[in-house]
Design an enzyme around this catalytic site. Structure first.
Site: not given
Ligand code: ARG
Length: 461
Positions: A22, A112, A157-158, A279, A285, A287, A292, A319, A324, A327
């Site tokens: 990650s 965790n 309205t509408h 454009s 144009k 825009n 948007e 967990y 993961q 994020k």
């Molecule tokens: N990269 C993991 C996450 O974002 C960290 C936690 C990992 N924990 C584990 N027991 N492997 O959740």
């Protein structure tokens, strides 16, 4: 640096690493990971795990690391592929600085409870930035309302012309929406402000950590009350994304109004060149891209909410690695809502208003027909009949290509016999607005009061 491996016979497959690592995205938690580690070091020192000197050495190294990641937030990316996640990266940096001592920091902690803590710290900080941006966006709307307080435009309205409204009333409507968004985010922040650290992997740390003190050390209001819940709970991220989704939906509606009002068909506003694009093919144009994108970017933010709630819905306690996946949606939504919010003041600062076009449009479309009906009610006609009579007057106007105010008294009386000379004043646009000065209405006195209230509220935030 590998944080596990003792019970494994070989290293991980490269494809598994790609699937599992990650660091390519959680590097963004570097600062929070170090901040959480500083609090963790103090907590395990209090629990008797570290000596005073060991704590001092660790804190000095963590402090240096904090300076390093603050100066260069992308520093961990340079080592992607070498470390599984940001937690391994921070630990490896620590060991590089203080040697074996660095390996003591993780005593009684699991990734965790660590990652749950980091993400709460990150989200709290991000919400604070968004609240400041939201405030600036609201200030821009209120300033725009103030600047154009005497502009009248059609209310719809509408998407059919309905009744005239003040432009300020329109702008303040969006301020109301954003006020609720402000409250929702503030609320989410309060519920988020709980520390999971000390929950260990799932069952609680085996060291006598004072978790309330540890929580306070990181600015949390309290410590979580159940370790199983604490390591697997992502409600805070979900609630934040839900609040951002509603906010994005509001900005999208604002964007849509702006796209319409800047079109040649409406031509109420002219957008700033600096916030529009041309454009590549059609030289004429201009825009309304910014408007948007207020509309367009809302899609990915709502998708982020959907993504996370879908990830969470079938997870067993506690967990699971699925977590993961929390994020990237959160990071992406925060990045793009920030762009949207920061654009709002610039869009409004550069908007020129075509006051005469707005007024002409507001006067068209028989938008004073309700005022005629209300006038008749004032003359003792029951509303149902007044509505019918005013409708017939509209039809007569359409047949003769005249607005209601240009019909003669004789013409009006054909369908609405109660009409007198004073009807013309009552169905004038200014009178129509002035009759709506009750709380929340578009009458000039009501809108002036609303503007003052909005100013006051924003000053206090
Ligand atoms: N990269 C993991 C996450 O974002 C960290 C936690 C990992 N924990 C584990 N027991 N492997 O959740």
């Amino acid at each position: 640096m590998a944080l596990w491996g003792g019970r494994f016979s070989g290293g991980p497959d490269p494809l598994f690493r790609e699937l599992n690592d990650s660091l390519p995205f959680d590097y963004q938690l570097a600062r929070e990971d170090v901040e959480g580690s500083i609090a963790q070091a103090r907590a395990i020192h209090r629990a008797g795990v570290l000596t005073k000197d060991e704590l001092a050495a660790l804190l000095a190294a963590l402090d240096e690391l904090l300076t390093e990641v603050s100066a260069n937030p992308r520093a961990p990316l340079a080592e992607a592929g070498q470390h599984e996640d940001i937690h391994s990266w921070v630990e490896s940096r620590l060991v590089a600085r203080v040697g074996q001592l660095g390996k003591k920091l993780h005593t009684g902690r699991s990734r965790n409870d660590q990652v749950a803590t980091d993400l709460r710290l990150w989200t709290r900080r991000a919400i604070d930035h968004r609240l400041a941006e939201l405030l600036d966006a609201r200030k821009a709307l209120v300033a725009f309302a103030q600047q154009h307080h005497d502009v009248i435009l059609p209310g719809y309205t509408h998407l059919q012309r309905a009744q005239p409204v003040l432009l300020a009333h329109w702008a303040l409507a969006y301020n109301e929406m954003l006020a609720r968004d402000h409250a929702r985010l503030t609320d989410a922040r309060a519920r988020l402000n709980v520390s999971p650290l000390g929950s260990g992997a799932l069952a609680g740390s085996a060291y006598p950590i004072d978790r309330e003190l540890l929580a306070k050390d990181m600015g949390f209001a309290s410590a979580s009350r159940n370790s199983l819940d604490a390591v697997s709970d992502r409600d805070f991220a979900l609630e934040t994304l839900a609040s951002l989704s509603i906010l994005a939906m509001h900005l999208s509606r604002l964007g849509e109004d702006l796209v319409l009002y800047t079109s040649q068909e409406f031509a109420f506003f002219d957008p700033d060149d600096a916030f529009s694009s041309g454009s590549s093919l059609m030289p004429q144009k201009k825009n309304p891209d910014a408007a948007e994108l207020l509309r367009g970017k809302s899609g990915r933010i709502i998708a982020s909410f959907t993504s996370l709630i879908t990830t969470l819905k079938g997870l067993p306690l506690a967990y699971n690695k699925d977590l993961q996946e929390d994020k990237e949606p959160l990071f992406d939504a925060m990045k793009h809502i920030s762009l949207m919010l920061r654009s709002v003041p610039r869009i409004f600062a550069g908007l020129s208003v075509r006051k005469d076009t707005c007024l002409r449009a507001a006067q068209g479309g028989y938008s004073n027909a309700t005022d005629l009906a209300d006038y008749l009610v004032g003359k003792g006609v029951p509303f149902r009949d007044a509505h019918e009579q005013a409708g017939k007057c509209v039809r007569l106007g359409l047949e003769r290509s005249k607005p209601l105010e240009d019909l003669t008294l004789t013409e009006l009386r054909q369908h609405a016999p109660a009409c007198d000379q004073d009807v013309y004043n009552r169905i004038s646009i200014t009178q129509g607005l002035a009759s709506r000065n009750l709380l929340g209405g578009t009458g000039p006195i009501a809108v002036k009061a609303a503007l003052e209230a909005a100013h006051k509220e924003l000053q206090q935030l």
